[in-house]
Design a protein around this motif. Structure first.
Motif, PDB file in Angstrom:
ATOM      1  N   GLY A 245      47.874  40.981  36.630  1.00  0.00           N
ATOM      2  CA  GLY A 245      47.138  41.938  36.902  1.00  0.00           C
ATOM      3  C   GLY A 245      46.389  42.926  36.155  1.00  0.00           C
ATOM      4  O   GLY A 245      45.848  44.023  37.292  1.00  0.00           O
ATOM      5  N   ALA A 246      45.791  42.799  35.199  1.00  0.00           N
ATOM      6  CA  ALA A 246      44.450  43.728  34.891  1.00  0.00           C
ATOM      7  C   ALA A 246      43.332  43.201  35.957  1.00  0.00           C
ATOM      8  O   ALA A 246      42.696  43.717  36.924  1.00  0.00           O
ATOM      9  CB  ALA A 246      44.122  42.804  33.127  1.00  0.00           C
TER      10      ALA A 246
ATOM     11  N   ALA B  93      48.751  45.609  32.342  1.00  0.00           N
ATOM     12  CA  ALA B  93      47.681  45.508  33.128  1.00  0.00           C
ATOM     13  C   ALA B  93      47.119  46.557  34.044  1.00  0.00           C
ATOM     14  O   ALA B  93      45.914  47.090  33.559  1.00  0.00           O
ATOM     15  CB  ALA B  93      48.381  44.322  34.785  1.00  0.00           C
TER      16      ALA B  93
ATOM     17  N   ILE C 124      44.809  47.964  31.267  1.00  0.00           N
ATOM     18  CA  ILE C 124      43.225  46.852  30.942  1.00  0.00           C
ATOM     19  C   ILE C 124      42.358  47.167  32.332  1.00  0.00           C
ATOM     20  O   ILE C 124      43.066  47.048  33.579  1.00  0.00           O
ATOM     21  CB  ILE C 124      43.811  45.654  31.361  1.00  0.00           C
ATOM     22  N   PRO C 125      41.255  47.253  32.684  1.00  0.00           N
ATOM     23  CA  PRO C 125      40.384  48.028  33.932  1.00  0.00           C
ATOM     24  C   PRO C 125      40.235  46.608  34.391  1.00  0.00           C
ATOM     25  O   PRO C 125      40.665  45.366  34.507  1.00  0.00           O
ATOM     26  CB  PRO C 125      39.760  47.784  32.773  1.00  0.00           C
ATOM     27  N   PRO C 126      40.265  46.706  35.911  1.00  0.00           N
ATOM     28  CA  PRO C 126      40.214  48.234  36.285  1.00  0.00           C
ATOM     29  C   PRO C 126      41.379  48.721  36.605  1.00  0.00           C
ATOM     30  O   PRO C 126      41.979  47.815  37.349  1.00  0.00           O
ATOM     31  CB  PRO C 126      39.429  48.184  37.681  1.00  0.00           C
ATOM     32  N   SER C 127      41.558  50.129  36.259  1.00  0.00           N
ATOM     33  CA  SER C 127      43.062  50.176  36.335  1.00  0.00           C
ATOM     34  C   SER C 127      43.041  51.864  37.244  1.00  0.00           C
ATOM     35  O   SER C 127      42.493  52.875  36.563  1.00  0.00           O
ATOM     36  CB  SER C 127      43.456  50.852  34.824  1.00  0.00           C
TER      37      SER C 127
HETATM   38 NA    NA Z   1      44.209  46.880  35.720  1.00  0.00          NA
END
Ligand code: NA
Ligand code: NA
Lengths: 335, 219, 425
Positions: free
Chosen positions: C103-104, C145, C148-151
């Motif tokens: 997901g991140a 996710a 967590i970057p990129p978000s």
């Molecule tokens: Na993300």
């Protein structure tokens, strides 16, 4: 609810003024709160509400509340909104003539000259029929600051753009402009630019200073390059049927307020962009480069062929507008 | 095949042939569009990766992919009704006796059909407005309505499918979610079987897959 | 309020879920804004699905379907099983971690539910975990996710509040790990309490064998993670590149998928995409009406005006408001609409906007996995072919853990702010 009954056509508004009922004008922005467009809208709201002595209330909808830029234009066209900003990047897909504001090196590097030209009756008269054909009424051409390139290397000559992945809006004129410099223009949604810069999917992007600060793009870039090649311009517009239906004195009030706000917004946006530039400078790590006139000249020459593309889309009216603006810039520069 | 379950009166058999023909053509067309749009999405995106990294981004890639999503959604809207695949919560439904379930489904089908029809009319308005304004897809230069016309079409087809579900409940015993599908939760594998036999090249096989659930029980 | 009640009733009656959303929108629109052209609903529906990030969803569905049709997914998961199969709760913990990582990078919680959930669910079921636990784990872990970057959620918040996106990204890492930890503890306890049997511990030879068999399939993480982090392609493009890789692998190398299988896989992908996206579309139309009517403003302005400057109260209010908003409306839209409403109160109370950004993003994540309306739930219904109620049955424990995380993050803001403060020095 109160809102529902009030904001309808001008005729209704006229009948209602006697009972001192508040009429709502909805004004949608392409930018978030705290932006240049927001500053303009807040000032417009203040002045209109004062002058109408409370008979009119202006409701401001910042970016995202009612949809994307091109959706806002459609909402004005079908009467759901009374007022909105529409910038040429997307508006050119319904009014090709406004594409002139996305051409490089058409305007002067001196904003006093640009102010004279863009607020002139002549420019408005050329453009107004194009807006009317789309059931919109052009109220004002509003500057939001110079478009500035950001990159991890100094971009001083067209050669520096070789294979440079430059994020642009999805607009054929804009991509053609950077192709003319030898770059690899990469259209991408605004909200994805930051992570694309961070991940190196694109090498640079172009936006006014306030947007570069607002979106933190400078965090990911080493250089900001001022070429003064293009001003970020938006147009302030109303629904044409709505505007025509307004009582005479309200039409005049709008025209008067927008005239009075010309000087105001030029000054406001300059201060605004200076402040934001200071924030970027204070944060450190980003060098600001201003191109010399010689350096600009090389880009100016490289950008000329894109005008043909504009004229193909914008036709006779576009030709007339381009001729008028370029001769005016020349005349006023030589004065 | 399914048709046998509702073939009883003379007027029905007179309508049956043309109905089945249109039904089958529509089915094949919907499937073909869905398959081609999904594949095109993948291909466009791959082309863009390659070309951007070779130094020439395809400026239309992003827009084309988004337009294809719109096409998939609205074609799939109609096709999803046909396949009884739209997502719903069945809380009240599950506690009702069979007769009550059937009445509830008939009511839902009829009103949902009406709602989608109304939305189809609104979508037609929207597309007419786009036609009038001449808005173009920026990177392609083609009028936007060429693509968005799929919205009213998908909504009208979805509406007709819900009306058909209502009719099916009138003419056949038991409860039906759509013309072809009974009210029961199809498990994953069963669906794969349905999908599996229905490639666009083999229009005839479409009904075959439904036989175990539709026709054979009511024929 | 009336519209809300009508929507819930329609929902429970068993209407297709687009109906409550559209009927709610129409009800407000036509009773309160009779002058409006109703075609705006269709404009917003189309607009809602015309977002470039959404293209990743069908692409990951397609890639996952190809991998499942062939042997790719199995080979990949064999490796996982050989390493963690003997640990109590090892498989669900790995699932949580995989969903978080995937997901991140993919940037789409829906794509994560598909790409990770589809191959992992059968494994968990085979190991003895219940379906309600498995599905709830998958949809909730996919949402970590967002932190967590990129978000995308944080980018949107950054713009709407004028906060540094870079700081927000870093601030999300601590909370992301915290939630992953809480989920893992729950998985451990769950597997012990339900006495889920563990596999015998694999020998290193077996592990090596499994890894050898899966060597080529390891190209997927390389393509997705490596491709995105090296800037070679965007998250959406990574999705389509994994389709390309899956095709090459399954058709040319393993030869488990035939060319004639492709139309069927694409058709199933198209249909799943459509039934989920029509809800994204209807949800967008609904939220447009809500923001046009300025309903959030009307509901919240008095409360905020009287909120004073107690930071705990304001943070609590923000969390509750965003959570409720995200239960009904797309998180991105909620962030855009609500952030400016709360900005003045946040400034007045002197609360770190970075902390608010983390909380807001967390609520967005929770909301997309919380009934009644959540894109992750819809996606799970569509891909697992399970009734809606079965999908949400297992979510309460996860919901409680996320609620607990929210409280922990409010009480211990350092979990979010520690890393950004290091960066600032
Ligand atoms: Na993300
Ligand atoms: Na939700």
């Amino acid at each position: 609810s109160e809102q529902s009954q009030t904001s309808t056509s001008g005729a209704d508004a006229d009948a209602e003024t006697e009972e001192q009922e508040t009429t709502t004008w909805r004004f949608a922005l392409e930018e978030v709160e705290g932006s240049v467009q927001d500053a303009y809208a807040q000032e417009f709201k203040k002045r209109i509400e004062e002058q109408s002595e409370g008979a009119i209330s202006v409701e401001i909808y910042p970016y995202g509340a009612l949809g994307t830029s091109s959706q806002l234009t459609e909402l004005v066209q079908n009467g759901a909104l009374e007022l909105a900003f529409a910038s040429p990047g997307h508006l050119a897909s319904v009014i090709p003539e406004v594409g002139i504001f996305t051409l490089h090196f058409v305007l002067s590097d001196d904003n006093d000259i640009n102010k004279k030209i863009l607020s002139s009756d002549q420019v408005h008269e050329i453009l107004q029929p194009a807006y009317h054909e789309q059931n919109m009424h052009l109220l004002s051409i509003v500057p939001e600051g110079w478009m500035v390139w950001s990159a991890n290397k100094p971009l001083r000559t067209p050669a520096d753009f070789d294979n440079f992945k430059m994020r642009t809006m999805t607009s054929p004129i804009l991509t053609a402009a950077y192709e003319a410099y030898g770059a690899n223009p990469t259209p991408k949604p605004y909200s994805e630019v930051y992570s694309a810069l961070q991940l190196g999917e694109i090498d640079g992007q172009v936006n006014p200073i306030f947007a570069i600060e607002e979106m933190s793009f400078y965090e990911e870039q080493d250089y900001l390059i001022q070429a003064k090649h293009e001003q970020f311009i938006s147009t302030f517009l109303a629904g044409q049927s709505w505007f025509q239906g307004l009582p005479q004195e309200q039409q005049e009030m709008i025209t008067q307020v927008r005239n009075e706000m010309v000087d105001w917004i030029y000054q406001e946006q300059a201060e605004y962009n200076d402040e934001r530039l200071q924030i970027i400078k204070d944060a450190g790590g980003t060098e600001v480069i201003t191109l010399t006139n010689e350096e600009r000249q090389a880009f100016r020459e490289a950008s000329q062929p894109v005008r043909e593309m504009y004229l193909e889309n914008a036709g006779e009216r576009g030709q007339k507008l381009l001729d008028y603006v370029t001769t005016q810039v020349e005349e006023l520069t030589n004065e | 095949m399914t048709a046998s379950s509702y073939r009883s009166g003379g007027w029905r058999s007179a309508l049956q042939k043309p109905f089945e023909f249109f039904d089958r053509v529509l089915d094949v067309v919907e499937r073909t569009i869905l398959v081609s749009a999904i594949m095109a999405m993948a291909i466009v995106s791959m082309i863009n990766v390659i070309s951007r990294n070779m130094g020439a981004s395809v400026s239309w890639a992003d827009e084309v992919a988004q337009l294809l999503v719109v096409v998939v959604t609205f074609v799939g809207l109609g096709h999803g009704v046909r396949m009884a695949r739209h997502i719903r919560v069945s809380a009240i439904h599950d506690v009702l006796p069979p007769k009550g379930q059937k009445i509830l489904i008939m009511f839902i089908s009829l009103t949902t059909g009406a709602l989608l029809f109304f939305l189809g009319v609104l979508a037609t308005d929207y597309v007419t407005n786009l036609m009038r304004s001449g808005r173009v897809v920026p990177s392609l230069g083609i009028p936007v309505y060429y693509i968005y016309i799929i919205a009213p079409i998908g909504l009208f087809i979805g509406s007709v499918q819900y009306f058909l579900a209502f009719v099916r409940n009138v003419v056949s015993p038991e409860a039906w979610l759509s013309w072809h599908h009974k009210d029961e939760y199809a498990e994953e594998d069963e669906d794969d079987q349905v999908g599996g036999s229905m490639t666009p090249e083999e229009p005839g096989s479409a009904d075959g897959a439904e036989t175990p659930r539709g026709g054979s029980q009511h024929g | 309020m009336v519209a809300g009640a009508v929507m819930i009733v329609l929902l429970l009656m068993g209407y297709p879920m687009m109906v409550p959303l559209l009927a709610g929108a129409m009800l407000i629109l036509f009773t309160q804004f009779a002058f409006l052209d109703g075609s705006v609903l269709v404009q917003q529906m189309i607009g809602g699905i015309s977002q470039s990030v959404l293209v990743a969803v069908p692409m990951f569905i397609l890639a996952a379907d190809i991998m499942i049709k062939g042997h790719t997914a199995d080979r990949m998961l064999d490796v996982v099983a050989k390493f963690v199969g003997h640990l109590k709760g090892g498989l669900p913990m790995t699932t949580a971690l995989s969903c978080t990582l995937f997901g991140a990078v993919s940037g789409s919680t829906q794509a994560t539910v598909v790409a990770m959930g589809k191959p992992l669910r059968p494994r968990l079921l085979a190991a003895g975990y219940s379906d309600k636990f498995t599905i709830a784990l998958i949809i909730n872990a996919s949402d970590i996710a967002l932190l967590i970057p990129p978000s995308i959620g944080m980018i949107i918040y950054g713009v709407a509040s004028g906060t540094s996106v870079g700081q927000l990204f870093i601030a999300g890492i601590g909370p992301g790990i915290l939630i992953l930890l809480l989920f893992s503890i729950y998985c451990y306890i769950y597997s012990i309490r339900l006495k889920i049997p563990v596999e015998p511990k694999a020998t290193w030879a077996e592990r090596f064998e499994a890894m050898k068999r899966a060597l080529l399939t390891l190209g997927f993480p390389v393509i997705i993670i490596g491709g995105i982090y090296s800037g070679l392609f965007s998250p959406v493009e990574a999705a389509s590149m994994s389709v390309a890789y899956a095709l090459v692998l399954e058709m040319a190398i393993y030869r488990q998928v035939r060319f004639s299988d492709i139309p069927q896989i694409a058709l199933s992908t198209g249909l799943i995409t459509a039934v989920v996206f029509i809800l994204v579309a209807a949800g967008t139309a609904f939220s447009w009406v809500i923001s046009f009517a300025k309903i959030p403003d009307l509901l919240l302005s008095d409360v905020i005006a009287n909120a004073g400057d107690n930071p705990y109260f304001i943070l609590g209010l923000i969390s509750v408001s965003f959570f409720i908003g995200c239960m009904f409306v797309d998180p991105i839209v909620v962030i855009l609409i609500l952030t400016p409403i709360f900005n003045p109160a946040v400034e007045a109370a002197g609360i770190s906007p970075v902390l608010v950004g983390v909380l807001v993003t967390l609520q967005a994540a929770i909301g997309s996995a919380t009934p009644p309306f959540g894109c992750d739930i819809f996606t799970a219904v569509a891909i697992f072919r399970k009734p809606y109620l079965d999908i949400i049955r297992g979510t309460p424990p996860f919901f409680l853990l996320l609620l607990l995380s929210t409280i922990i993050l409010i009480v211990f803001p350092q979990i979010s702010l520690f890393l950004p403060s290091l960066m600032a020095q």
